[in-house]
Scaffold this active site. Sequence first.
Site, PDB file in Angstrom:
ATOM      1  N   LYS A   1       0.895  -1.403   0.062  1.00 31.76           N
ATOM      2  CA  LYS A   1       0.043  -0.020  -0.001  1.00 31.76           C
ATOM      3  C   LYS A   1       0.994   1.037   0.067  1.00 31.76           C
ATOM      4  O   LYS A   1       0.699   2.232  -0.717  1.00 31.76           O
ATOM      5  CB  LYS A   1      -0.859  -0.046   1.093  1.00 31.76           C
ATOM      6  CG  LYS A   1      -2.033  -1.177   1.063  1.00 31.76           C
ATOM      7  CD  LYS A   1      -2.816  -1.215   2.286  1.00 31.76           C
ATOM      8  CE  LYS A   1      -3.715  -2.477   2.141  1.00 31.76           C
ATOM      9  NZ  LYS A   1      -4.398  -3.069   3.536  1.00 31.76           N
TER      10      LYS A   1
ATOM     11  N   GLN B   1      -4.526  -1.848   9.674  1.00 28.62           N
ATOM     12  CA  GLN B   1      -4.306  -3.015   9.196  1.00 28.62           C
ATOM     13  C   GLN B   1      -4.630  -3.985  10.122  1.00 28.62           C
ATOM     14  O   GLN B   1      -4.446  -4.170  11.441  1.00 28.62           O
ATOM     15  CB  GLN B   1      -2.799  -3.178   8.759  1.00 28.62           C
ATOM     16  CG  GLN B   1      -2.357  -4.686   8.173  1.00 28.62           C
ATOM     17  CD  GLN B   1      -3.165  -4.630   6.716  1.00 28.62           C
ATOM     18  OE1 GLN B   1      -3.193  -3.636   5.981  1.00 28.62           O
ATOM     19  NE2 GLN B   1      -3.882  -5.715   6.279  1.00 28.62           N
TER      20      GLN B   1
ATOM     21  N   ASP C   1     -11.057   3.544   4.895  1.00 29.12           N
ATOM     22  CA  ASP C   1     -11.049   2.171   4.689  1.00 29.12           C
ATOM     23  C   ASP C   1     -12.581   1.590   5.013  1.00 29.12           C
ATOM     24  O   ASP C   1     -13.100   0.422   4.638  1.00 29.12           O
ATOM     25  CB  ASP C   1     -10.304   1.355   5.702  1.00 29.12           C
ATOM     26  CG  ASP C   1      -9.958  -0.234   5.264  1.00 29.12           C
ATOM     27  OD1 ASP C   1      -9.880  -0.421   3.818  1.00 29.12           O
ATOM     28  OD2 ASP C   1      -9.672  -0.779   5.973  1.00 29.12           O
TER      29      ASP C   1
END
Length: 285
Positions: A55, A99, A122
């Site tokens: 990413k 994450q 996200d």
Amino acid sequence: MSKARLMDGTSLARQMVERAGKRATHLTEQTGTAPCLATVLVGEDPASVTYVRMKQNRCRKAGIASRQVTLPAATTTGELVGTLEALSTDPGVHGILLQHPVGEHIDERAAFEAIAPGKDVDGVTFASFATMSFGLPGFVSCTPGGIMRLLDEYGVDPSGKRAVVVGRSAILGKPVGMLLLARDATVTYCHSRTRDLSAAVREADVVVAAVGRPRLIRGQDIKPGAVVIDAGYNAGHVGDVDFDSAVERASLITPVPGGVGPMTIATLLEQTVDAAARQLGLPGV
């Protein structure tokens, strides 16, 4: 019947990242501030470390600044929440990605809710799920959002179609069902306790496999001509659909890898630029 056409997520994602990059460059020129995505990693899970690095590389290519915060595996829920709250109030950070997995000892939901909705690029908070479900402005969960973009790219209109979502996770199964419902599909959720899963899948015009079990969905259960979205990723580059048999019956199918995965990251970067533009007062950029 001919074999299914592959839905090329890699190519579409590349186009999305290029567009996001141009917007990021314009935003930086206009404001003197580059869009910034903060990635929070708890522990050193090898797969997570790899995802974060990937990413960051994509961010760099798109002209998006990245800030990595790595916390010890023993980090408590309170400590993680404090880190996310600090990033949420930091004007130099425009988007936040936690994450996961974060460790079983951590209350993941409490951590997600510490992310300010305006920086939830996200799409993992309660606020994002609500805006997604009600069709209001906000951020979509990245994988479901990427799936919808793939459907649009290949001319698949969900309206009036039967869609079966296999999986009910908070960041994939549930939100993709809501996005399909918002597009007038008739949605059925299936999961580990669904009786006769095969029968449900056989009725589907659109199948979204998102359960995390390799080759669970077999070709014999695919309705001829159905659209198959494989959002699973298991060891050995294997999806949740038995690709070799499903490709013989579907009309469109996503490969693993190269289908849904690239779209997830592209959506994340696109939404990071969106978040930065709003925070910097240039929502039209």
